[in-house]
Write an enzyme that holds these catalytic residues in place. Structure first.
Site, short mmCIF file in Angstrom:
data_model
loop_
_atom_site.label_atom_id
_atom_site.label_comp_id
_atom_site.label_asym_id
_atom_site.label_seq_id
_atom_site.Cartn_x
_atom_site.Cartn_y
_atom_site.Cartn_z
N ILE A 159 50.46 -0.16 48.08
CA ILE A 159 49.69 0.36 49.22
C ILE A 159 50.35 1.59 49.83
CG2 ILE A 159 48.58 -0.31 51.40
CD1 ILE A 159 47.57 -1.71 48.82
N HIS A 192 53.84 -10.33 53.69
CA HIS A 192 54.55 -10.69 54.91
C HIS A 192 55.59 -11.76 54.71
CE1 HIS A 192 51.63 -8.14 56.79
NE2 HIS A 192 52.55 -8.00 57.72
#
Ligand code: GLN
Ligand code: ZN
Length: 771
Positions: A445, A708
């Site tokens: 990303i 995460h």
């Protein structure tokens, strides 16, 4: 006439609370220290407000993490997985932090409660969880204790409670077969017992925050509002209730709230200035109701325009009399920084622009001034008024704001500027022959680990301990490492790694005209996390290329097509304090043109894939459905404007994460990005059903693992997700990528996870006979 504050920032003027929390969490200080810090912040806030002559000073607006979680603790809605957490000293605070952050300690391993955005702000709250047989019981007496604490300092406060209807509606049903509003009869007794204790302790005013009143409420929701506040009035006839809806006007909820037996109704006159007329002319307005006029912007940092505030205040005063007129900020001041006085470095924030601004402390002063002026028979000749008029005038006529080049360029835009030259199918063919990517292309990303070392070097450079040459050399090395790692792993579309960026919005803002910054303008985002939003004060333009150097440098190191990395106009707008002298849409359009310049320059330098991130597009969605269309038109228009000038053969990507996309899927399709990478590994690709049902036309990279967590996913896990995605999307449309940027991860886990991901993509290719 009274002044009232709805809530004050609570992180401390120097982020003391952040530091104290983080120290306590990492076991470096005892709980007492943290508790002391809370006390001292509250005391300082109350004393400040007292000093500014505020009549209705809030209490219980302080929080160690979040006011919604405080309410969960108050009403004892502790989810089952935490109920047998016997912490050593039995402190409620430890339980509270476990709910907020999860707990891995001494054999205990519980996950945190979910967190999401507070209405249309960048503040996040902890989502309450409800079961069908949910029980409530008074657990935390924080509201009462803080009232008493202030009282012992000689300050009579107005306790603030999150209203029960908003509290329930913000929560989630954790099982089927009931609606959370059905829990109201069980919840109300807890509210009544806290009110009883507050009134025993001597409270006279109580503020109920019901921001759901700025949203489309169902009939059931409206009935709940009536039931709650009628019940309270009946049981506590001597308590003065202030009902506060904010972040918008009451819309068609106005009929419900105006009839309530409450003492005062708050109006957000920043978001809905017209509603004052409607309220004042309503036949249902009873002659005892006071109005709290939210004339000072609680969401932005601009100085109040006294002339326009006083127009509203005088209008109300004429009809209601001064006893029934209250002057307030539009909402809690939680959303603005503490103290403009702390901005002393004129190189960061110029004197001229500083003169246009007001933070929380200055807004209190404005409240005091407005009251003084509203009570003075001839305010127009009062010095306070004249000074404000002069300052407004200085801002309006400043040479810093308007740039004719920018305005001209916007004026010359036409429809074609918002459309790529050819439709997606045609572009796709061109891009395929240009880029020669395999099926299931792999990419990331954008960001790679922002290690301590990266941040240390940046701060050395900012302090002047590294010169620019040294810093750039360091960044080049990091970029080299990132590219060679991506080559080694076999990623099809590498990125440069974003090591040069502090933050995806600040980095762009720093290099655009029309932006300025602060040194201490911190605002709470969630828990101990604070952000320092850039300030857009004038017409935006891009004086010189921003990212071209880094993308070209990375491209020079590899044969593979490097993906250029930009932040989109809506996200830049959304995460900044925006000028209030023109519509947000106009500012967004200017930012879009600046980003377009960057797209075109990247293209010129041979970058064939460009990603324009828009993670914040969903959170800008207005609170009422009727306003969605207008927002989506300009927001999606801005994205298109920033990308449509690209050649057909240039592949435009976008990225979004951590929001509810299903209801704006049509808008996402209209963005017409060639590829969208999107977070959905936590929902196990449920999101893809929406893309499938809608028949999303372009290519999609559903995130295949959650960045995460430091956990390295297994190949089977990723394969399973990809196969699931492969069932609803044709292989020719599918990209393979993590669900968000990797900046918070370490190198080791990043490397291992990406290897697994690439190998899973290879398996997918094999399965369709294309190794
Ligand atoms: N390109 C950004 C990154 O990788 C995107 C961040 C985001 O989605 N918020 O860090
Ligand atoms: Zn993301």
């Amino acid at each position: 006439m009274k002044t009232s504050n709805l809530g004050h920032p609570r992180i401390g003027a120097h982020r003391e609370l952040k530091r104290a929390c983080e120290k306590y969490w990492s076991d470096r200080t005892p709980l007492e220290d943290l508790i002391e810090m809370g006390k001292s912040i509250r005391k300082e806030n109350w004393k400040l407000q007292q000093g500014k002559g505020i009549d209705l000073i809030p209490s219980n607006d302080f929080s160690f993490y979040d006011q919604v979680l405080d309410t969960t603790l108050m009403v004892g809605a502790v989810p089952e997985r935490y109920t047998n957490l016997q912490t050593s000293d039995n402190s409620l605070l430890d339980l509270y932090f476990a709910m907020a952050r999860g707990l891995q300690k001494q054999g205990v391993d519980v996950i945190a409660m979910e967190m999401t955005k507070w209405f249309d702000t960048n503040y996040h709250y902890i989502v309450p969880e409800f079961t069908k047989d949910q029980e409530f019981g008074l657990l935390s007496l924080k509201a009462v204790e803080e009232f008493k604490e202030a009282k012992s300092l000689g300050i009579h406060t107005k306790p603030v409670l999150l209203g029960p209807v908003t509290y329930l509606l913000l929560g989630k049903e954790k099982e089927e077969g009931f609606h959370r509003l059905d829990l109201l009869p069980k919840l109300l007794p807890v509210y009544h017992s806290i009110l009883e204790r507050l009134s025993d302790a001597g409270a006279t005013w109580v503020q109920f925050d019901e921001p759901v009143l700025a949203t489309d409420l169902s009939d059931k929701g409206k009935r709940a509002i009536s039931q709650v506040y009628r019940g309270i009035a009946e049981t506590f006839p001597n308590l003065k209730t202030l009902l506060a809806g904010y972040f918008g006007d009451y819309g068609n909820n106005l009929d419900t709230v105006i009839e309530l037996p409450i003492c005062a109704l708050h109006l957000d006159l920043k978001k809905g200035p017209d509603q004052l007329d409607r309220v004042l002319s309503s036949s249902k307005l009873n002659e005892r109701l006071s109005l709290s006029l939210g004339v000072i912007d609680g969401r932005n940092i601009w100085k109040n325009d006294f002339a326009s505030s006083l127009r509203l205040i005088q209008q109300a005063k004429r009809q209601l009399g001064q006893e029934r007129t209250i002057i307030s900020p539009s909402c809690s001041l939680l959303h603005v920084p503490y103290d403009l006085g702390l901005e002393k470095n004129e190189k960061v924030l110029s004197k001229e622009i500083k003169d246009w601004m007001a933070f929380a402390k200055e807004k209190l002063e404005e409240l005091r001034s407005l009251k003084k002026l509203a009570l003075s028979p001839d305010f127009e000749s009062h010095q306070l008024f004249l000074d404000n008029v002069a300052s407004m005038q200085r801002r309006r006529s400043s040479g810093l704001i308007h740039r004719s080049m920018v305005k001209q360029r916007v004026g010359q835009l036409d429809k074609t500027d918002y459309h790529r030259k050819s439709p997606f199918e045609k572009r796709k063919v061109l891009q395929e022959s240009e880029l020669r990517l395999p099926l299931f292309p792999t990419t990331t990303i954008g960001s790679f680990p922002q290690t301590k070392e990266v941040r240390r070097n940046r701060s050395l450079f900012k302090k002047g301990d590294l010169n620019e040459g040294q810093y750039v050399e360091y960044l080049k090395n990091e970029t080299k490492k990132a590219i060679s790692l991506q080559n080694e792993i076999g990623l099809d579309v590498p990125v440069h790694g974003e090591f040069e960026r502090n933050d995806m919005v600040e980095y762009f803002g720093e290099q655009l005209e029309g932006f300025t910054f602060t040194q201490n303008g911190w605002v709470q985002s969630y828990g101990s996390r604070c952000v320092k939003p850039p300030i857009i004060y004038g017409d935006v333009s891009r004086p010189r290329p921003i990212t071209v150097f880094w993308s070209s440098f990375a491209q020079s190191l590899t044969e593979k097509p490097v993906k250029g990395m930009l932040t989109g106009p809506v996200t830049i707008l959304q995460w900044s304090f925006v000028r209030d002298d023109q519509p947000r849409s106009s500012t967004c359009e200017q930012i879009a043109l600046a980003i377009l310049d960057e797209v075109l320059d990247l293209e010129k330098e041979g970058i064939g894939i460009i990603q324009v991130d828009e993670p914040a597009i969903r959170e800008g969605l207005p609170l009422r459905k009727e306003d969605w269309g207008h927002y989506l038109d300009w927001a999606i228009g801005a994205f298109r404007l920033s990308t449509s000038g690209a050649k057909d053969s240039t592949q435009i990507h976008t990225h979004m994460c951590y929001s509810e996309f299903n209801d704006i899927i049509k808008g996402i399709a209209e963005m017409d990005a060639d590829v969208i990478t999107i977070e959905c590994s936590r929902s196990q690709m449920e999101l893809l059903d929406a893309f499938h049902e809608f028949d999303y036309p372009n290519d999609i990279g559903p995130g295949v693992y959650d960045i995460h967590s430091p956990r390295v996913p297994s190949e089977e896990e990723i394969l399973k997700l990809l196969q699931k995605a492969g069932k609803v999307l044709p292989p020719s449309k599918l990209w393979v990528n993590p669900d968000c940027g990797l900046k918070t991860r370490g190198w080791e886990e990043t490397k291992n996870a990406l290897k697994v991901m690439v190998s899973a993509a290879q398996q997918m290719r094999k399965a369709v006979g294309q190794p």
